[in-house]
Design an enzyme around this catalytic site. Structure first.
Site, mmCIF file in Angstrom:
data_model
loop_
_atom_site.group_PDB
_atom_site.id
_atom_site.type_symbol
_atom_site.label_atom_id
_atom_site.label_comp_id
_atom_site.label_asym_id
_atom_site.label_seq_id
_atom_site.Cartn_x
_atom_site.Cartn_y
_atom_site.Cartn_z
ATOM 1 N N ASP C 229 74.242 57.309 -6.446
ATOM 2 C CA ASP C 229 72.925 57.966 -6.310
ATOM 3 C C ASP C 229 72.166 57.473 -5.088
ATOM 4 O O ASP C 229 70.935 57.427 -5.078
ATOM 5 C CB ASP C 229 72.072 57.752 -7.575
ATOM 6 C CG ASP C 229 72.720 58.347 -8.808
ATOM 7 O OD1 ASP C 229 73.485 59.313 -8.657
ATOM 8 O OD2 ASP C 229 72.485 57.845 -9.911
ATOM 9 N N ASP C 230 72.911 57.098 -4.064
ATOM 10 C CA ASP C 230 72.255 56.538 -2.881
ATOM 11 C C ASP C 230 72.672 57.248 -1.601
ATOM 12 O O ASP C 230 72.348 56.804 -0.498
ATOM 13 C CB ASP C 230 72.591 55.034 -2.794
ATOM 14 C CG ASP C 230 71.587 54.295 -1.946
ATOM 15 O OD1 ASP C 230 70.387 54.605 -2.051
ATOM 16 O OD2 ASP C 230 72.013 53.428 -1.162
#
Lengths: 285, 285, 285, 285
Positions: C229-230
């Site tokens: 999620d980065d």
């Protein structure tokens, strides 16, 4: 944005080789392009371009650039303008009694959010005189007699010239300009209308919105044209309301929308992002 | 929402003691209130209330509640309705050729996002027949002859009755209902119009929006009324566009707005949050 | 967009003369520029450009353009690509049990809103098999054993190659890819995360959002990277919620956001508007 | 809102008969209810209610109402408050160097958008002294020594008491309050944080947002709690940004969000719409 950046805007008939012709000239002159945006309208056949470039230190000279760019401009039949972004344009602001848009503009000018100068404020009322003069801005009280509006407008045009101001902002100015004034100010007079146009043109748009029961209210910043509330739209914002919102609630809520929509339109205008394209605008980001 | 919750809606002339009268009755019956929202319109003098409560297990009975509530209703001159939220209402959906709203409705019905049943789809075209029947929903092809619209509408009213459907959804139905049909369906026929009303009423609103050069396009879900695109507004949504957006771009972008605005309006309707208040709506959250 | 338009994308170190060099080549070849957007990142020193032009009828030839453009590309150390916009890219879609994003993608592909083809759908579950096959799209069921994820990923890479697919869409795929897979798919694997990143990374973001009491929920479409999620964010959308919204309400409301944010990110990707710029994206409109 | 309206707020354990109990008391007293909103949180078992009613002319009396309402309050274990909406609460505003939130608050107080009084402004800096005093508001310069923050906070608590102020607004106050101060001010100290929490807590959130490459920036108004940037959220707003937005652009754009989010939170607070519910808020519209 680089210190010393210059913005070049071009409007002309669209054709092959335009971007190349313009950017090649800049390249030959050693001008580094920061950003370029363009739009060719297939409907009108017009081409619009905004380029920000920066010259080497100390290198910029209006006349020298104009002389060098003239053959390009002639070849492509361009209307064009080039100016350092740091050169702050001057505006005349017209108001009546409401102060929310004016207060917002003044704040943004003071803090640098709007890189421009307010040369003077003209009003058909004296309500905002004190506020304006406290900021060190000349305040001109000019009542408007419906029978001879042109006289009042002459004061505005005199102020524009005398103050070397480039454009006019109608910051909730409650008077309608004459068609002649609208024509003379085409593309350089920004009005804020307190509705989401084309809905609720004319007077008391919040009362109209309340009566119609809309679920969103809006504000529209546009260039004035001879037809009331029908000029090229620059920016529009909306906000949600519900059945419980009174006309007064809408007016309060709308003040935020009006001030913000006007500020964004003025910012785009002074950054030279807005082009008039017939009855519409092109706003290059 | 609790399993077994019941929604009670009331509309009546506003007066002192109303909320107390209603909620006291519920308290005496041992009914636990989950939420209550009300609105009194000072302009029309009408009061609207929506209460969700839950009875003890197995306790709910339409007739028993009606008998008990009758004196309250009479005392306050209420139009009222009480029903378990789990009782899914049935709708007739009217379409023409465009499928985006219909596809969206069907998906939400299937996944529970819209707790209702689609009793039948009626169309003046056969384009969507296959899609509808693949979902196991009856499809009625009913061409509309402008000279005798009432005949086509009779089919709709027959379907409503036969299918015990409560309301009608015009999911981009390209026909205008007769004034008589609009009257009969007052407050129970939801239309989606592909503009931000009152802007761009009538045909081809995206082409109108493109011609006007607006910076936001919209969609409006409303109850139909005799006046075209002028009925009580339930929901409105907007989306940003710029000068580069073609009419086709707007149509594509607008499809998302239309489907979502319609779905939200239908959801509010079947959750019984929407009250007609003259030419406007009250939507209690 | 003109029929036959070609999109040229360029990424390279920024320097004077770049725009001129590229557009001059196009002008000499008689290629008419429809639109050009560029961005030079002063922080990374990288330059990104997207130009849409159209050749005369029948004139386009990949190899001929590549041969002619090679000297320009070499001079400016460009990574570049040129392709007709009409050439629909092929994607592999990965899903688990949730169907809202997949259903939305399929609808947009079918109606032309997303000009691409879905070459295959791969899932670690069989829940969506019937839905996919009803659309005539190959469905590959590939369970994922946490102990040997690479085996499952090999199936995906095989499918990519066999189907000549260019990119991967994780449409609410409930598995985390291995770092190796993330690296191989850098810049061509779009994930939808059901929160407004960087808030609420990881599992159950709506439950996290509910626990934190936020007033807006969101969805984020991004390229996957080794860090969960980065990855570089392409698109984000938000929607208002209030204290009464349950986790289930948020999940339902969020489905609309997720599907729309993913669709917009995929559209920007296939229109070749998205450039990876370190850990961020440049999205040229 | 009617002149003379009174707002009654209640917080207590949820149970059957609550709404009836309260509204029946109002009915018996002949008090006309303008609006009632309530929320029962099934997770915490707490019930929150806000009722606006109006007494007959000249009828309102704090002590009389309190005496009459005491048995109801006792029966339902209520925390409650009733006060005329026209009674403007007094606030202490804490600032450092940035003036945009303060200027906005002052404007709204002056024009009636925020029906409250600013009793004093306290700052650890002298930058805003002139601005504050020009408005006729007492300005207290109180430097903050990290080693003995409590001393500085004592000045704030003294001012609160001396000025009979009810709540505190941290209008971009660049100091962190001690845990003791946060506890004493629980539910009556509103802070504006310049990010969309829980993303980008702590220092320099716009720089963090720029580094992460988000596509929306935000602002969050919340009650302070002992944990930094973790208190109950009252309002959040977001605005779109793109890859070209610098940290400075975000700061300018964010100022509008911060001022507006803070103003809306303060408005909801002084209209007594906000209830603390554990680590979250209930905001009754």
């Amino acid at each position: 944005m680089m210190q010393g950046a210059v913005v070049l805007t071009i409007s002309c008939p669209d054709r092959t080789g335009l971007v190349a012709g313009v950017t090649s000239y800049l390249a030959v002159q050693g001008l580094f392009i920061d950003e370029t945006h363009q739009f060719g309208d297939p409907e009108t056949g017009r081409f619009f371009m905004r380029t920000v470039f920066h010259p080497s230190e100390g290198q910029w000279n209006d006349e020298a650039f104009a002389a060098g760019f003239a053959p390009i401009a002639q070849r492509f039949e361009c209307t064009w303008d080039a100016r350092p972004l740091a050169r702050r344009p001057r505006a005349i602001v017209m108001v009546s009694k409401y102060d929310h848009c004016l207060v917002d503009l003044i704040y943004r000018v003071r803090t640098g959010g709007l890189p421009m100068n307010i040369a003077a404020v003209i009003s058909n009322d004296t309500a905002l005189k004190k506020l304006v003069e406290a900021e060190g801005i000349p305040f001109i009280h000019q009542p408007v007699d419906p029978a001879c509006k042109a006289d009042a407008e002459a004061v505005m045009f005199d102020a524009l010239e005398r103050e070397r101001a480039e454009f006019v902002i109608l910051a909730r100015y409650m008077q309608i300009l004459t068609p002649e004034a609208c024509q003379r100010l085409a593309g350089r007079c920004i009005n804020i209308h307190h509705s989401f146009l084309p809905g609720f043109r004319g007077a008391n748009p919040y009362a109209q919105a309340h009566a119609r029961g809309v679920k969103l209210i809006g504000a529209t910043a546009h260039y004035v044209s001879e037809e009331l509330d029908d000029g090229p739209i620059i920016e529009q914002l909306v906000e949600r309301v519900d059945h419980a919102a009174t006309v007064t609630d809408m007016i309060h809520l709308g003040e935020d929308l009006e001030a913000l929509a006007l500020a964004r339109a003025v910012k785009a205008h002074i950054e030279r992002r807005v082009f008039v394209n017939g009855s519409k605008t092109v706003v290059l980001r």
